[in-house]
Every structure is written in C-alpha cells, then in structure tokens.
Scaffold this motif. Structure first.
Motif, PDB file in Angstrom:
ATOM      1  N   LEU B 256       3.533  -8.412 -16.164  1.00  0.00           N
ATOM      2  CA  LEU B 256       2.560  -7.317 -16.076  1.00  0.00           C
ATOM      3  C   LEU B 256       1.802  -7.388 -14.742  1.00  0.00           C
ATOM      4  N   TRP B 257       1.552  -8.594 -14.270  1.00  0.00           N
ATOM      5  CA  TRP B 257       0.927  -8.784 -12.950  1.00  0.00           C
ATOM      6  C   TRP B 257       1.819  -8.118 -11.893  1.00  0.00           C
ATOM      7  N   THR B 258       3.126  -8.346 -12.002  1.00  0.00           N
ATOM      8  CA  THR B 258       4.075  -7.761 -11.043  1.00  0.00           C
ATOM      9  C   THR B 258       4.071  -6.236 -11.146  1.00  0.00           C
ATOM     10  N   VAL B 259       4.054  -5.725 -12.379  1.00  0.00           N
ATOM     11  CA  VAL B 259       4.025  -4.276 -12.608  1.00  0.00           C
ATOM     12  C   VAL B 259       2.799  -3.665 -11.928  1.00  0.00           C
ATOM     13  N   LEU B 260       1.624  -4.271 -12.167  1.00  0.00           N
ATOM     14  CA  LEU B 260       0.381  -3.730 -11.593  1.00  0.00           C
ATOM     15  C   LEU B 260       0.414  -3.834 -10.071  1.00  0.00           C
ATOM     16  N   PHE B 261       0.869  -4.985  -9.582  1.00  0.00           N
ATOM     17  CA  PHE B 261       0.929  -5.186  -8.133  1.00  0.00           C
ATOM     18  C   PHE B 261       1.816  -4.126  -7.475  1.00  0.00           C
ATOM     19  N   CYS B 262       2.990  -3.881  -8.040  1.00  0.00           N
ATOM     20  CA  CYS B 262       3.923  -2.910  -7.444  1.00  0.00           C
ATOM     21  C   CYS B 262       3.363  -1.486  -7.523  1.00  0.00           C
ATOM     22  N   ASN B 263       2.803  -1.138  -8.663  1.00  0.00           N
ATOM     23  CA  ASN B 263       2.267   0.214  -8.839  1.00  0.00           C
ATOM     24  C   ASN B 263       1.089   0.463  -7.887  1.00  0.00           C
ATOM     25  N   VAL B 264       0.206  -0.524  -7.767  1.00  0.00           N
ATOM     26  CA  VAL B 264      -0.967  -0.362  -6.905  1.00  0.00           C
ATOM     27  C   VAL B 264      -0.558  -0.363  -5.435  1.00  0.00           C
ATOM     28  N   THR B 265       0.341  -1.255  -5.060  1.00  0.00           N
ATOM     29  CA  THR B 265       0.781  -1.317  -3.656  1.00  0.00           C
ATOM     30  C   THR B 265       1.380   0.028  -3.236  1.00  0.00           C
ATOM     31  N   ALA B 266       2.219   0.596  -4.111  1.00  0.00           N
ATOM     32  CA  ALA B 266       2.858   1.875  -3.785  1.00  0.00           C
ATOM     33  C   ALA B 266       1.819   2.983  -3.653  1.00  0.00           C
ATOM     34  N   GLY B 267       0.838   3.009  -4.527  1.00  0.00           N
ATOM     35  CA  GLY B 267      -0.195   4.052  -4.472  1.00  0.00           C
ATOM     36  C   GLY B 267      -1.067   3.922  -3.243  1.00  0.00           C
ATOM     37  N   ILE B 268      -1.445   2.673  -2.930  1.00  0.00           N
ATOM     38  CA  ILE B 268      -2.297   2.435  -1.762  1.00  0.00           C
ATOM     39  C   ILE B 268      -1.577   2.876  -0.492  1.00  0.00           C
ATOM     40  N   GLY B 269      -0.253   2.757  -0.499  1.00  0.00           N
ATOM     41  CA  GLY B 269       0.547   3.185   0.653  1.00  0.00           C
ATOM     42  C   GLY B 269       0.240   4.616   1.050  1.00  0.00           C
ATOM     43  N   ILE B 270       0.029   5.476   0.053  1.00  0.00           N
ATOM     44  CA  ILE B 270      -0.296   6.873   0.341  1.00  0.00           C
ATOM     45  C   ILE B 270      -1.795   7.053   0.569  1.00  0.00           C
ATOM     46  N   LEU B 271      -2.585   6.440  -0.297  1.00  0.00           N
ATOM     47  CA  LEU B 271      -4.043   6.627  -0.207  1.00  0.00           C
ATOM     48  C   LEU B 271      -4.581   6.204   1.150  1.00  0.00           C
ATOM     49  N   GLU B 272      -4.098   5.066   1.622  1.00  0.00           N
ATOM     50  CA  GLU B 272      -4.568   4.498   2.885  1.00  0.00           C
ATOM     51  C   GLU B 272      -4.335   5.446   4.056  1.00  0.00           C
ATOM     52  N   GLN B 273      -3.211   6.167   3.997  1.00  0.00           N
ATOM     53  CA  GLN B 273      -2.797   6.974   5.150  1.00  0.00           C
ATOM     54  C   GLN B 273      -2.905   8.473   4.883  1.00  0.00           C
ATOM     55  N   ALA B 274      -3.548   8.862   3.793  1.00  0.00           N
ATOM     56  CA  ALA B 274      -3.444  10.246   3.324  1.00  0.00           C
ATOM     57  C   ALA B 274      -3.704  11.300   4.410  1.00  0.00           C
ATOM     58  N   ALA B 275      -4.837  11.208   5.077  1.00  0.00           N
ATOM     59  CA  ALA B 275      -5.194  12.268   6.039  1.00  0.00           C
ATOM     60  C   ALA B 275      -4.230  12.335   7.228  1.00  0.00           C
ATOM     61  N   PRO B 276      -3.978  11.202   7.932  1.00  0.00           N
ATOM     62  CA  PRO B 276      -3.018  11.305   9.038  1.00  0.00           C
ATOM     63  C   PRO B 276      -1.602  11.617   8.570  1.00  0.00           C
ATOM     64  N   MET B 277      -1.269  11.171   7.365  1.00  0.00           N
ATOM     65  CA  MET B 277       0.102  11.350   6.865  1.00  0.00           C
ATOM     66  C   MET B 277       0.465  12.829   6.718  1.00  0.00           C
ATOM     67  N   ILE B 278      -0.415  13.611   6.111  1.00  0.00           N
ATOM     68  CA  ILE B 278      -0.080  15.028   5.902  1.00  0.00           C
ATOM     69  C   ILE B 278      -0.009  15.753   7.246  1.00  0.00           C
ATOM     70  N   GLN B 279      -0.818  15.329   8.200  1.00  0.00           N
ATOM     71  CA  GLN B 279      -0.750  15.961   9.526  1.00  0.00           C
ATOM     72  C   GLN B 279       0.556  15.578  10.230  1.00  0.00           C
ATOM     73  N   ASP B 280       0.946  14.303  10.105  1.00  0.00           N
ATOM     74  CA  ASP B 280       2.180  13.849  10.753  1.00  0.00           C
ATOM     75  C   ASP B 280       3.420  14.486  10.131  1.00  0.00           C
ATOM     76  N   PHE B 281       3.388  14.716   8.824  1.00  0.00           N
ATOM     77  CA  PHE B 281       4.560  15.302   8.158  1.00  0.00           C
ATOM     78  C   PHE B 281       4.801  16.732   8.626  1.00  0.00           C
ATOM     79  N   PHE B 282       3.761  17.388   9.112  1.00  0.00           N
ATOM     80  CA  PHE B 282       3.924  18.781   9.543  1.00  0.00           C
ATOM     81  C   PHE B 282       3.554  18.920  11.018  1.00  0.00           C
TER      82      PHE B 282
END
Lengths: 47, 471
Positions: B256-282
């Motif tokens: 379960l530690w692994t499950v939480l770690f993977c789920n949170v890491t993946a989410g933070i990947g987007i949250l951390e970069q949200a504003a520049p990411m949407i600008q870079d994608f377009f």
C-alpha cells in the motif's frame, strides 16, 4: 482506562443549532474558496 | 506522555444520543486550516524579495514542512491514537499557530532561519499531527461509510489551499495597498509578516473549535441499522485489529505504501508543472496560444478537481471497494497519461479534461487510503498506521518534482519547451502507475498471526500500548 459503554450514562441529544453552526463555520470559508477558485478557472474557458 | 485531563480521551466519550454529524465539521475545522500549506506560492515572490534570497532558499520552507509532516505523522501516530482527537487537534493547533508566529517574527526581523524553524519545523509538526488527528475518530463514527467520512476530512486539506490563496491575497493587499494581487506586483515583507500573524489568530480559533466539539464513540456504539457482520462478508475487510508496530511488518503495508507513493508521484508530476505545462503543450514557436491568465485558470481548475476527487472517489470506494477503486486510479490513470502524452497537444479540451481527471485520482488516492488501512488492519491503531504510511507522501514529494524537472532539464530551456519534451516524463509516470497497479493487485488479507488477541478490546489495548510491540 476502559471507555464507558452507551448504556452507562444518561442520553444527551446534540442540539441541532450546534450542528448547523459547526457546518456553517466550515462551510462559509469553503464556499468562499470555491467561489474564488471557480472564478479564476473561468479564464480557462473565456479565452 | 500524559495529557491534561481536559484533553484526555476519556473526557470526550460521547453520550448516547450524540449526533455523529458534528464530527466531520470538527475534522474540517482542522484540515481547512492546515491545508494552507498548499497555498505558500502566494507569498513566495514577496519572501524572495524581502530576504533577497533565491527561489530555492524560499522553496525549502515548504519542503521542510512536508518532510516534518511525514516524520511527525509517523512518530506521533501512536500517541494520537492513544490520547484521542482532542489532544491531537489541540497539539496540532499549538504547533501550527506557533509556526506562523515564529515564522512571522522571522520575516519581521529579517531572519530566514526563524522562518525555516517556525513555519517549516514547528508548522510541519502541526501539519503531521493535524492531518492524522481526526482520521481514526471518523472511521469509528462512520463504520458504515469510512470512505465518505475520511473523504470529507481530507477534502478539507485540499479546500484549505482554495481558501488561503484568495484570503492571503486580500489580506496582503489590506496590509500593503500597493500590492493588488496581479502579476508584477509584490507585497512587502511587513505585509507578509502581518498576514502570518493574522492567519495564526484565525487558525487558532478554528482549530480550537474543532478540538472542543470533537467526541469519540463509546466502545459498543453502532450507527442505527448498522450490522457489523455485514462488513465481514466483503473480501479484504477484516473485523480483527493489527497494531501499528505489527502492521509495518506485513507485506500489505509496504504494498500500500508503494501504491500511495506511485499515485502521488504521478499526480505531483502534473501539479508541480501545471501552469508552464499547458502553455508548453500549445506553444507555437516563441509564444503559446495559452495566455498566462488562462494557465492560472487551469491551475484553479486542477485544485477544484483535486478537492472534489477526494470526496467523490473516496465515497465511491464505500460501494465498489478499496482495491477496485485503486485499480481505477492507477489503471485508468495510466490510460489517461498515455492520452495526455500522445493526444494532449491536439486540443485544449483533451489536455484539460485528462489532466483534471488525473488530479482527481491523485486526490482520491489520499482520501481513500485511511479506509483501505481500516479494511486491512482494523480500527485499533489505524491513525498510527496511517501516519507511518504518509512517509510515502514525503518520498513522493521529493521524487515527483525530481523526475519531471530532471527530464525537462535534459529536454531544453524553460519557456521553449513543447509537448514532445514532456513525453519521457509522462511515460515514466505511466511506468510508475503500472508498478502501483501491480502492487495493488498483490494486496491480500493480512495473515491471522498479526491480529491482536480477540479478548482485548480496543480500549484495553490502548491501556497496554506496548503489549503487542514484542511480537
């Protein structure tokens, strides 16, 4: 120390006003936050 | 460590007739306050200017707080379970408020180390204790709907940032009228210090209110119409109890530690970069078709989905089960990440929709995990076990940004990146989610050898906290 069981003590019903007050106290700031965030998010759809 | 009698668990056992719907607002009163931790970006630029420091030097304040959250939740979890939610909420309020006061003093006197110690260390301890303080109580009050109950509280943590961001802007504007909250204007240090002192006062009132209305149920209390034997019928749901010391010796805890770690890491990947990411994608050459204001709106939308996901998905898990809902978070999450990486730059709505659902799964993962722990290990020390599991969050908080920033550093210069530059990072996230998916699939019921003896009630066990440690 063991907890009393529900049969040990006199019943005391929670006042409805207290429940309403507690929910209002947390609900109003939450509504303020939601409103402001939703307002910011509209920029996404307004171009 | 003994607590004063007015905070003791025995003093807050609810009488018959107590309405359990008073407990969620008590929990929310704490989580809405400590959720401020995710709104620190509001005054980040002001602190950089005030201390004449780098972004990294200021960013460390938040990192210290999150690390202290993980450490204190792990270290004090057993204390929280033993002494009850009032003692925990009270202690959390003292640390959290002291953090703001000491931090504000640091800003006022120009001593950055005081800000590290105040907001980072003291505030971080308040965060950790406050985060886990209502969890086991809610689970005990809502044995019929533990996902709904913990979802409400942990939704509050997401909601705290939604409140603190606009409130902080308005207060800083009040203390420094030259700051109007728009890009390009920065409040002075005195305004940030005054903000800290104001928030300290407001949070003290709210958190103490939560501490004084919270109650624990009597041992034999059950909600009307609830049949505990119905719980036994569900696979993976135990009616036994496992201590925190024993839980961390089981494979289920680490899966379960692994499950939480993977789920949170993946989410933070987007949250951390949200504003520049949407600008870079377009991005089209030097300019992006997505304006800065629109990017800020995207961040706001993600915050809403993060918060809503905590409540909606966690409540849904009461009906479909904890393991299936994590299969959705991780399995559907993988598909969404692939869509984001391959089709995300073709239309704004595809990008926004996939990112928003991914973030709702991120929030859902946080909110559902206490109920998953209850299912696997019982209610006896679920707060302490939850506290130890939160080290996965602290680890993910380091790993997520490291992965995304590390990959992007190899791809080009910020401001010139395009969608293709994000693909390696996004596919790493797909891989991480796959690891989490497998870990979740491997979770089986906990072996009987770890169960507490049947004759021992949770209350008796609380009186003998070290009994099971030797096993």
């Amino acid at each position: 120390m063991s907890h009393p069981t529900t049969d040990d003590r006199k019943p005391m019903h929670t006042p409805v006003g207290l429940i309403a007050f507690a929910w209002t106290l947390v609900g109003v700031p939450l509504a303020y936050g939601l409103y402001n965030t939703a307002k910011a998010a509209t920029a996404l759809f307004g171009g | 460590m003994a607590v004063p009698s007015f905070l003791a668990r025995e003093r807050i056992v609810a009488r018959p007739g107590f309405n359990r719907w008073l407990i969620p607002p008590a929990a929310l009163a704490v989580h809405l306050c400590i959720g401020q931790a995710y709104a620190t970006s509001v005054y980040k630029s002001a602190l950089v200017e005030h201390f004449d420091a780098s972004l990294t030097a200021i960013g460390i304040i938040f990192s210290i707080a999150i690390v202290m959250l993980g450490v204190s939740a792990a270290l004090f979890g057993t204390w929280v379970d033993r002494n009850g939610p009032r003692a925990a909420m009270f202690t959390s309020a003292v640390f959290w408020v002291s953090g703001f006061l000491v931090g504000g003093l640091g800003i006022e006197t120009g001593q950055l180390w005081l800000l590290y110690f105040g907001y980072g260390v003291l505030g971080g301890i308040g965060l950790g204790i406050g985060y886990i303080s209502p969890v086991s109580t809610l689970i005990k009050w809502f044995p019929d709907r533990p996902g709904l109950a913990t979802g409400m509280a942990i939704m509050g943590f997401g909601g705290g940032a939604l409140i603190a961001s606009p409130l902080s802007r308005q207060l800083m504007n009040y203390y420094d009228p030259t700051y109007d909250g728009t890009a390009g204007t920065v409040p002075n240090g005195e305004a940030v210090a005054a903000l800290f002192f104001t928030l300290a006062a407001v949070y003290l009132v709210f958190m103490m209110f939560g501490a004084f209305i919270v109650r624990v149920p009597a041992n034999d209390w059950r909600p009307d119409g609830f049949d505990p034997s119905s719980v036994k019928k569900k696979a993976l749901v135990t009616t036994e109890n496992v201590s925190a010391n024993n839980a961390i010796k089981t494979p289920q805890f680490w899966l379960l530690w692994t499950v939480l770690f993977c789920n949170v890491t993946a989410g933070i990947g987007i949250l951390e970069q949200a504003a520049p990411m949407i600008q870079d994608f377009f991005r089209n050459g030097e300019t992006s078709t997505v304006a800065a204001a629109t990017a800020a709106g995207f961040v706001g939308l993600l915050s809403l989905f993060n918060m809503a996901g905590r409540f909606v998905w966690s409540s849904t898990s009461d009906f479909i089960g904890r393991k299936p809902i994590y299969m959705v978070y991780l399995g559907v999450g993988m598909v969404l990440y692939v869509i984001l990486a391959t089709l995300g730059s073709t239309a704004t709505w595809i990008f926004v929709l996939t990112a928003a659902i991914i973030i709702s799964f991120y929030g859902g993962g946080f909110a559902t995990v206490p109920a998953y722990l209850r299912d696997l290990f019982g209610t006896y020390q679920v707060g302490a076990i939850h506290g130890r599991l939160l080290t996965a969050w602290a680890a993910a908080g380091v790993a997520g940004p490291l992965i995304v920033n590390g990959v992007l550093d190899t791809q080009g210069t910020p401001g010139q990146l395009v969608a293709a530059n994000y693909r390696p990072a996004l596919f790493i996230m797909v891989g991480l989610l796959a690891v989490g998916f497998v870990a979740n699939l491997l979770i089986r019921p906990v072996a009987a050898k770890w169960f507490e003896p049947q004759a021992t009630s949770p209350a008796t066990a609380r009186a003998n906290p070290e009994r099971s440690a030797a096993r």
